[in-house]
Design a protein around this motif. Structure first.
Motif, PDB file in Angstrom:
ATOM      1  N   THR A   1      -0.164  -1.219   6.367  1.00 60.54           N
ATOM      2  CA  THR A   1       1.182  -2.466   5.522  1.00 60.54           C
ATOM      3  C   THR A   1       0.587  -2.548   3.845  1.00 60.54           C
ATOM      4  N   THR A   2       1.788  -2.152   3.646  1.00 59.29           N
ATOM      5  CA  THR A   2       1.238  -2.895   1.996  1.00 59.29           C
ATOM      6  C   THR A   2       1.880  -3.433   0.792  1.00 59.29           C
ATOM      7  N   ASP A   3       1.416  -4.181   0.013  1.00 52.17           N
ATOM      8  CA  ASP A   3       2.418  -4.880  -1.214  1.00 52.17           C
ATOM      9  C   ASP A   3       1.887  -4.361  -2.331  1.00 52.17           C
ATOM     10  N   LEU A   4       1.035  -3.326  -2.721  1.00 51.28           N
ATOM     11  CA  LEU A   4       0.109  -2.721  -3.347  1.00 51.28           C
ATOM     12  C   LEU A   4       1.340  -2.028  -4.263  1.00 51.28           C
TER      13      LEU A   4
ATOM     14  N   PRO B   1      -0.526   2.425  -3.592  1.00 43.13           N
ATOM     15  CA  PRO B   1      -1.452   2.336  -2.519  1.00 43.13           C
ATOM     16  C   PRO B   1      -1.714   3.244  -2.530  1.00 43.13           C
TER      17      PRO B   1
ATOM     18  N   TYR C   1      -4.808   4.767  -0.542  1.00 41.66           N
ATOM     19  CA  TYR C   1      -5.379   4.060   0.621  1.00 41.66           C
ATOM     20  C   TYR C   1      -3.767   5.264   1.898  1.00 41.66           C
TER      21      TYR C   1
ATOM     22  N   THR D   1       6.024  -2.570   3.924  1.00 42.49           N
ATOM     23  CA  THR D   1       5.784  -3.374   3.009  1.00 42.49           C
ATOM     24  C   THR D   1       6.794  -4.675   3.173  1.00 42.49           C
TER      25      THR D   1
ATOM     26  N   SER E   1      -6.170  -2.871   5.519  1.00 42.30           N
ATOM     27  CA  SER E   1      -4.963  -1.863   5.003  1.00 42.30           C
ATOM     28  C   SER E   1      -4.690  -0.599   5.886  1.00 42.30           C
TER      29      SER E   1
ATOM     30  N   ARG F   1      -7.035   2.290   6.106  1.00 47.49           N
ATOM     31  CA  ARG F   1      -7.002   2.789   5.207  1.00 47.49           C
ATOM     32  C   ARG F   1      -8.145   3.881   6.096  1.00 47.49           C
TER      33      ARG F   1
ATOM     34  N   ASP G   1      -6.672  -8.595   7.829  1.00 53.60           N
ATOM     35  CA  ASP G   1      -5.345  -9.217   6.587  1.00 53.60           C
ATOM     36  C   ASP G   1      -4.961 -10.318   6.940  1.00 53.60           C
TER      37      ASP G   1
END
Length: 557
Positions: free
Chosen positions: A32-35, A38, A41, A50, A225, A227, A274
């Motif tokens: 899961t990311t909002d970077l 990303p 990772y 996202t 996240s 990783r 998170d």
């Protein structure tokens, strides 16, 4: 598992928006990311979830999708809760790159999809263990009311007879089973955290087996996240912030199915991690706003107004805070890499929690910002008592690191340092500028001491340092102009970076080797720059008096 199988599960609420010909791709994990980027990772084969917080306009979709494709992800799933329908620019970008795209209905939590993938990838090989993971999903995805990581640990105890605890990197207990697994003694927690950090620094693959007394513990890292162990470019970027799962058992002879289950459990616990980080976002933003106002010399009334907004968030139900303290922390690595501001921020948030507090989020009265390599905490105090010697009590520097020194020293190994400075309590917005200067100078006092983990309080500062923030502005300007303007003018014309060189030289206490290493310069180049500084100002940086004048000028500029 195959992407096609995700569409066959109604509970996941997935709708295919593109990539029908790619549904036989294999999914190896989930993230899961909002970077905006990303890639660090990602290790390949993930289903990426996202909420689209990274998207500011239609031009952002193409670079984001390109990054995912280059990392080898299996598919992208975009939530509809934030923007409603998935934007057309994202749909088109995924089509151009042949990346399967799913829409996630707003009623479905990402945690539900995360656990489903984890269960399919690592838990289905043993029916009884898969049933445990399924129960974990139902409990974890019900939100905070479901009990968080404690529920997962309860199920490990009742279904698999495993006593387990979640610990912070400083050895604070975050969660533990309520049935059959009483709290670990604090010294045991500290030793386990130290062993975990030491193993992480040496690059040993988990789980790490630690015999203590008559028991053996297996330590599993809990990485935020999603990783993977290989995803971080430098272990120092996360070693001082990652949680760990400590299981009272020797995992050395476990079958692969049970190891896979425990790694799946760490991913479920990472969901709670998170959530904690997301909850801290507001407090971090408040601290950043106050810090920027203080550092830019904003009017006290403007700072006070911002503090009135912050106080109800940090002290719910108690109104405005009558006192504030400032704590400054810095994490430094030999050679200057990696970027340490975010590391110091996460670490300071943990250090400021009462070591006897349990649970994932007891730090709701702490706001920490970071600027450069420095983390700055704004700590509200609902009341400040007076000690027998007449001084006001609050956060005491000599107690901050008492319980965390050994674990942190293990994580810092032989190439890192943590230094902290603590201000006195102040009563108003007018005092925050002085408190910030005071905490920074106290940190410098700590940095001058031997040891990997050091702190100093305002009581240890010399009188000229205490008075420095209150020097009149016209005196500040005249004093700094006389010493620094020749260097600024030279830097402006020649881009010689004399001011940054001077700051680094003083920060390194005049050590040529350390300063050259920090600036990534040859020592001869550093000597040339220092010589130019002396020539332009008529000062001698080998003399204590001139060093002190430069130190004061830089601090007042």
């Amino acid at each position: 598992m195959r992407l096609r199988a995700l569409l066959d599960t109604d509970a996941l609420g997935l709708r295919l928006l593109g990539g029908e010909d790619e549904l036989d791709r294999t999914v190896r994990g989930v993230m899961t990311t909002d970077l905006r980027d990303p890639s660090r990772y990602l290790s390949g084969g993930e289903l990426v979830l996202t909420g689209l917080a990274w998207r500011r306009d239609a031009t952002d979709a193409e670079p984001f999708v390109h990054i995912l494709v280059q990392a080898g992800v299996a598919a992208l799933a975009a939530g509809e809760a934030e923007l409603g329908d998935v934007p057309d620019d994202l749909v088109l970008a995924c089509a151009r790159h042949r990346l399967p795209l799913f829409a996630v209905h707003e009623s479905v939590a990402f945690a539900t999809i995360t656990e489903h993938v984890v269960r399919q990838v690592s838990g289905e090989r043993a029916g009884d263990l898969a049933a445990v993971v399924d129960r974990h999903r139902r409990m974890m995805t019900s939100g905070p009311a479901g009990g968080g990581p404690d529920v997962v640990l309860d199920l490990l105890g009742s279904d698999l007879d495993l006593r387990a605890w979640v610990l912070s990197p400083t050895g604070r207990m975050i969660a533990g089973s309520k049935t059959g697994a009483p709290g670990l003694p604090s010294d045991t927690c500290a030793k386990l955290a130290a062993e975990h950090l030491s193993a992480a620094r040496t690059g040993r693959r988990g789980p790490h087996r630690v015999p203590l007394g008559s028991a053996t513990y297996s330590l599993f890292p809990v990485r935020s996240s999603g990783r993977s162990p290989q995803a971080s470019r430098d272990v120092r970027e996360s070693v001082l912030s990652d949680w760990l799962l400590a299981v009272e058992a020797d995992a050395g002879d476990w079958p692969e199915e049970r190891l896979d289950l425990l790694y799946g459990v760490t991913q479920l616990i990472a969901v709670e991690r998170d959530r904690r980080d997301a909850a801290r976002t507001v407090r971090r933003r408040l601290a950043q706003e106050v810090l920027e106002l203080v550092q830019t010399g904003a009017a006290p009334a403007e700072i006070a107004a911002r503090l009135r907004v912050a106080a109800p968030v940090l002290l719910p139900g108690l109104g405005a805070a009558p006192h504030w303290q400032v704590v400054v922390a810095r994490v430094e690595w030999d050679g200057g890499d990696p970027e340490s501001g975010p590391v110091a921020q996460s670490l300071l948030e943990e250090i400021l929690v009462d070591p006897l507090a349990t649970g994932p989020e007891p730090s709701d009265r702490i706001a920490v910002a970071h600027t450069g390599d420095e983390a700055i905490a704004l700590v509200p105090l609902p009341a400040v008592s007076t000690e027998h010697d007449g001084s006001e009590a609050g956060i005491l520097a000599d107690l901050l690191l008492e319980t965390v020194r050994d674990p942190l020293s293990a994580g810092l190994d032989d190439d890192g340092r943590v230094t902290l400075g603590v201000s006195a309590a102040v009563h108003s917005a007018e005092g925050l500028r002085g408190a910030l200067e005071e905490a920074r100078h106290a940190r410098r006092v700590a940095a001058a001491r031997p040891g990997r983990v050091c702190a100093a309080g305002h009581q240890e500062l010399a009188s000229h340092v205490l008075l420095l923030p209150f020097v009149p502005d016209d005196v500040r300007r005249a004093f700094t102009a006389r010493l620094l303007d020749p260097l600024r003018d030279y830097d402006r014309r020649h881009r010689a970076e004399l001011i940054p060189t001077l700051e680094a030289f003083l920060d390194c206490d005049g050590s040529w080797t350390r300063c050259a290493s920090r600036l990534h310069l040859h020592v001869n180049t550093l000597r040339y720059r220092v010589g130019r500084i002396e020539q332009l100002t008529g000062r001698d940086l080998s003399r204590l008096e001139d060093k002190l004048d430069f130190f004061l000028a830089l601090r007042m500029s």
